[in-house]
Scaffold this motif. Structure first.
Motif, PDB file in Angstrom:
ATOM      1  N   ASN A  53       0.814  -1.148   0.229  1.00 25.63           N
ATOM      2  CA  ASN A  53       0.049  -0.079   0.046  1.00 25.63           C
ATOM      3  C   ASN A  53       1.068   1.498  -0.068  1.00 25.63           C
ATOM      4  O   ASN A  53       2.372   1.284   0.545  1.00 25.63           O
ATOM      5  CB  ASN A  53      -1.387  -0.143   1.186  1.00 25.63           C
ATOM      6  N   SER A  54       0.448   2.363  -0.724  1.00 23.06           N
ATOM      7  CA  SER A  54       0.885   3.613  -0.941  1.00 23.06           C
ATOM      8  C   SER A  54       1.022   4.407   0.618  1.00 23.06           C
ATOM      9  O   SER A  54       1.084   5.166  -0.030  1.00 23.06           O
ATOM     10  CB  SER A  54       0.958   3.808  -2.279  1.00 23.06           C
ATOM     11  N   PHE A  55      -0.076   4.446   1.279  1.00 24.42           N
ATOM     12  CA  PHE A  55      -0.402   5.162   2.494  1.00 24.42           C
ATOM     13  C   PHE A  55       0.480   4.568   3.472  1.00 24.42           C
ATOM     14  O   PHE A  55       0.427   3.595   3.675  1.00 24.42           O
ATOM     15  CB  PHE A  55      -1.578   4.841   2.983  1.00 24.42           C
ATOM     16  N   ARG A  56       1.273   5.789   4.444  1.00 21.85           N
ATOM     17  CA  ARG A  56       1.576   5.680   5.442  1.00 21.85           C
ATOM     18  C   ARG A  56       1.323   4.606   6.862  1.00 21.85           C
ATOM     19  O   ARG A  56       1.746   4.194   7.886  1.00 21.85           O
ATOM     20  CB  ARG A  56       2.449   6.247   5.504  1.00 21.85           C
ATOM     21  N   CYS A  57      -0.127   5.487   6.685  1.00 19.86           N
ATOM     22  CA  CYS A  57      -0.604   5.505   7.594  1.00 19.86           C
ATOM     23  C   CYS A  57      -1.006   3.494   7.520  1.00 19.86           C
ATOM     24  O   CYS A  57      -2.098   3.615   8.591  1.00 19.86           O
ATOM     25  CB  CYS A  57      -1.503   6.535   8.130  1.00 19.86           C
ATOM     26  N   ARG A  58      -1.236   3.311   6.239  1.00 25.28           N
ATOM     27  CA  ARG A  58      -1.645   1.778   6.224  1.00 25.28           C
ATOM     28  C   ARG A  58       0.072   0.811   6.633  1.00 25.28           C
ATOM     29  O   ARG A  58      -0.804   0.286   5.718  1.00 25.28           O
ATOM     30  CB  ARG A  58      -2.817   1.464   5.001  1.00 25.28           C
ATOM     31  N   TYR A  59       0.620   1.572   6.635  1.00 27.05           N
ATOM     32  CA  TYR A  59       2.059   0.510   6.338  1.00 27.05           C
ATOM     33  C   TYR A  59       1.668  -0.716   7.298  1.00 27.05           C
ATOM     34  O   TYR A  59       2.061  -2.058   7.437  1.00 27.05           O
ATOM     35  CB  TYR A  59       3.262   1.443   6.608  1.00 27.05           C
ATOM     36  N   TYR A  60       0.878  -1.006   8.915  1.00 26.36           N
ATOM     37  CA  TYR A  60       1.029  -1.404   9.501  1.00 26.36           C
ATOM     38  C   TYR A  60      -0.592  -2.266   9.594  1.00 26.36           C
ATOM     39  O   TYR A  60      -0.484  -3.152  10.454  1.00 26.36           O
ATOM     40  CB  TYR A  60       1.423  -1.426  11.093  1.00 26.36           C
ATOM     41  N   GLU A  61      -1.537  -1.845   8.774  1.00 29.60           N
ATOM     42  CA  GLU A  61      -2.530  -1.989   8.972  1.00 29.60           C
ATOM     43  C   GLU A  61      -2.197  -4.165   8.840  1.00 29.60           C
ATOM     44  O   GLU A  61      -3.540  -4.761   9.086  1.00 29.60           O
ATOM     45  CB  GLU A  61      -3.380  -1.878   7.627  1.00 29.60           C
ATOM     46  N   TYR A  62      -1.893  -4.779   8.217  1.00 32.65           N
ATOM     47  CA  TYR A  62      -1.529  -6.109   7.443  1.00 32.65           C
ATOM     48  C   TYR A  62      -2.022  -6.849   8.933  1.00 32.65           C
ATOM     49  O   TYR A  62      -1.971  -8.053   8.898  1.00 32.65           O
ATOM     50  CB  TYR A  62      -0.459  -6.257   6.854  1.00 32.65           C
ATOM     51  N   LEU A  63      -1.305  -6.464  10.332  1.00 32.52           N
ATOM     52  CA  LEU A  63      -0.932  -7.316  11.344  1.00 32.52           C
ATOM     53  C   LEU A  63      -2.411  -7.968  11.833  1.00 32.52           C
ATOM     54  O   LEU A  63      -2.375  -9.022  12.198  1.00 32.52           O
ATOM     55  CB  LEU A  63      -0.440  -6.108  11.870  1.00 32.52           C
ATOM     56  N   ALA A  64      -3.489  -7.083  11.782  1.00 31.07           N
ATOM     57  CA  ALA A  64      -4.744  -7.690  12.659  1.00 31.07           C
ATOM     58  C   ALA A  64      -5.154  -7.816  11.322  1.00 31.07           C
ATOM     59  O   ALA A  64      -6.215  -9.393  11.864  1.00 31.07           O
ATOM     60  CB  ALA A  64      -5.818  -6.051  11.726  1.00 31.07           C
ATOM     61  N   TYR A  65      -4.230  -9.220  10.634  1.00 31.91           N
ATOM     62  CA  TYR A  65      -4.803 -10.061   9.307  1.00 31.91           C
ATOM     63  C   TYR A  65      -3.837 -11.544  10.151  1.00 31.91           C
ATOM     64  O   TYR A  65      -4.655 -11.797   9.267  1.00 31.91           O
ATOM     65  CB  TYR A  65      -4.440  -9.739   8.626  1.00 31.91           C
ATOM     66  N   TRP A  66      -3.069 -11.213  10.713  1.00 30.08           N
ATOM     67  CA  TRP A  66      -2.263 -12.237  10.423  1.00 30.08           C
ATOM     68  C   TRP A  66      -2.677 -13.049  12.187  1.00 30.08           C
ATOM     69  O   TRP A  66      -2.158 -14.267  11.412  1.00 30.08           O
ATOM     70  CB  TRP A  66      -1.080 -11.019  11.343  1.00 30.08           C
ATOM     71  N   PRO A  67      -3.824 -12.854  12.644  1.00 31.92           N
ATOM     72  CA  PRO A  67      -3.790 -14.026  13.069  1.00 31.92           C
ATOM     73  C   PRO A  67      -4.110 -14.562  12.487  1.00 31.92           C
ATOM     74  O   PRO A  67      -4.263 -15.944  12.384  1.00 31.92           O
ATOM     75  CB  PRO A  67      -4.963 -12.880  14.012  1.00 31.92           C
ATOM     76  N   LEU A  68      -6.000 -14.582  11.924  1.00 34.01           N
ATOM     77  CA  LEU A  68      -6.029 -14.944  10.014  1.00 34.01           C
ATOM     78  C   LEU A  68      -5.139 -16.307   9.209  1.00 34.01           C
ATOM     79  O   LEU A  68      -4.963 -17.385   9.176  1.00 34.01           O
ATOM     80  CB  LEU A  68      -7.016 -14.432   9.829  1.00 34.01           C
TER      81      LEU A  68
END
Ligand code: ARG
Length: 366
Positions: free
Chosen positions: A121-136
């Motif tokens: 993703n090109s938004f800095r504010c979304r850089y770590y958003e993937y972490l919310a999906y890592w448990p899945l």
């Protein structure tokens, strides 16, 4: 051990899906290239911080409506684990005062066959958003021996990734449209950057929107990563804010696509569809003249539907024109009250990410 992850397109029978969550959602602070992406007349310009708690509760309620519809039809629904999004973040290359949310999942996760890839993703504010999906992803990895858990090359998102002073507040709509037509966007080409929601999967073909969130280097990267696929860059000159393809060009079943009438696919790019007898139909008008409050997207979330199988589609409950059109196109329509989730990043398609659809990887454009 079971097969859990597989999906090649947006229309085959849906069996398992991720639905986002609005908890702790933030209106992100300005960063390079955000003001270019927020509509000029938006009340959200210059605003940032946690979203009002009542809107979060209401957004979550809407997502629960969707979960119920899906579960009632036997679709397995997985949910992300939200982080405390209003934390400052940093990497060796940048700092940002906050993250955003884990809505919508469609922007972050791209499922192609047995692989789920977290986007670049090109938004800095979304850089770590993937972490919310890592448990899945951990769970899928443990339970499905064929699951490929992938992270696209992480963009560095230094100042070199963006054109500076590309837009100012006074730029006219006409000028924005001219820039879209000229494919002159705010991102540079120093590294591949892409949002998963710019990628439309159609079996062996990937149609990727070149716009404010996805650059041309991404197309090149995709073609090298998937040499057996055909990667097509598409762009829609009628869109002054080209961000994500799913309120612009939406397939309903093999042979049928609805296209935003303000953002028609230009002629040379239509050829592949026409040559293969695909019908491109203008989407019905939205039922609303304005998006809900604190929403970045346009009223065209009306066409952002979730196809459950080639005969069944979920459409937002207030979008009566879109429902009527779907009905005429031979689809069974399931209405879902979701409009108050729009401010969190999108409609029914955006709010989800495919985990499993039946079906194979077919060549629809031989
Ligand atoms: N750019 C689109 C519009 O406002 C909204 C797309 C939202 N899609 C998404 N996957 N977040 O018309």
């Amino acid at each position: 051990m079971a097969k859990i992850v597989s999906s090649w397109n947006d229309w085959d029978p849906l069996k398992r899906v991720i639905v986002g969550r609005c908890d702790n959602s933030v209106i992100p602070p300005e960063e390079p290239a955000t003001s270019e992406k927020v509509p000029v007349d938006s009340e959200m310009r210059g605003m940032w911080g946690l979203r009002p708690p009542d809107t979060v509760a209401r957004g979550n309620e809407c997502l629960e409506n969707l979960v119920k519809i899906l579960e009632d039809r036997g679709v397995v629904v997985d949910r992300p684990t939200p982080l405390q999004w209003n934390q400052a973040i940093g990497t060796p290359d940048f700092r940002n005062d906050s993250m955003m949310t884990c809505m919508p999942p469609r922007d972050i996760l791209l499922t192609i066959g047995n692989e789920i890839m977290a986007a670049a993703n090109s938004f800095r504010c979304r850089y770590y958003e993937y972490l919310a999906y890592w448990p899945l992803m951990e769970m899928y990895f443990e339970q499905d021996p064929d699951f490929k858990w992938t992270q696209a090359p992480r963009p560095r998102l230094t100042d070199r990734s963006y054109k500076h002073n590309y837009y100012d507040e006074k730029i006219s709509l006409e000028e924005r449209l001219e820039r879209t037509a000229a494919k002159d966007f705010v991102t540079t080409e120093v590294e591949p950057m892409w949002d998963a929601a710019d990628v439309m999967r159609m079996g062996k073909d990937l149609f990727i929107q070149h716009g404010l969130t996805t650059n041309r280097a991404a197309m090149d990267w995709f073609q090298r990563y998937y040499p057996e696929f055909r990667v097509h860059a598409v762009n829609f000159p009628g869109d002054p804010y080209p961000i994500h393809i799913d309120a612009t060009f939406v397939p309903l079943r093999p042979g049928l696509i609805i296209n935003n009438p303000h953002r028609p696919l230009p002629e040379p790019q239509r050829a592949i569809f026409e040559a293969n007898d695909w019908q491109i139909v203008e989407a019905a008008d939205p039922a609303h003249t304005e998006p809900p409050a604190l929403c970045y997207s346009s009223v065209w979330l009306s066409m952002n539907c979730l196809v459950l199988d080639p005969k069944t589609v979920i459409v937002e409950a207030s979008e009566v024109h879109q429902q009527e059109q779907m009905d005429k196109l031979g689809m069974n329509v399931i209405p879902c009250d979701l409009r108050d989730a729009y401010p969190f990043g999108g409609g029914l398609h955006c709010s989800t990410a495919d985990v499993y659809r039946e079906g194979e990887c077919l060549d629809y454009f031989p």
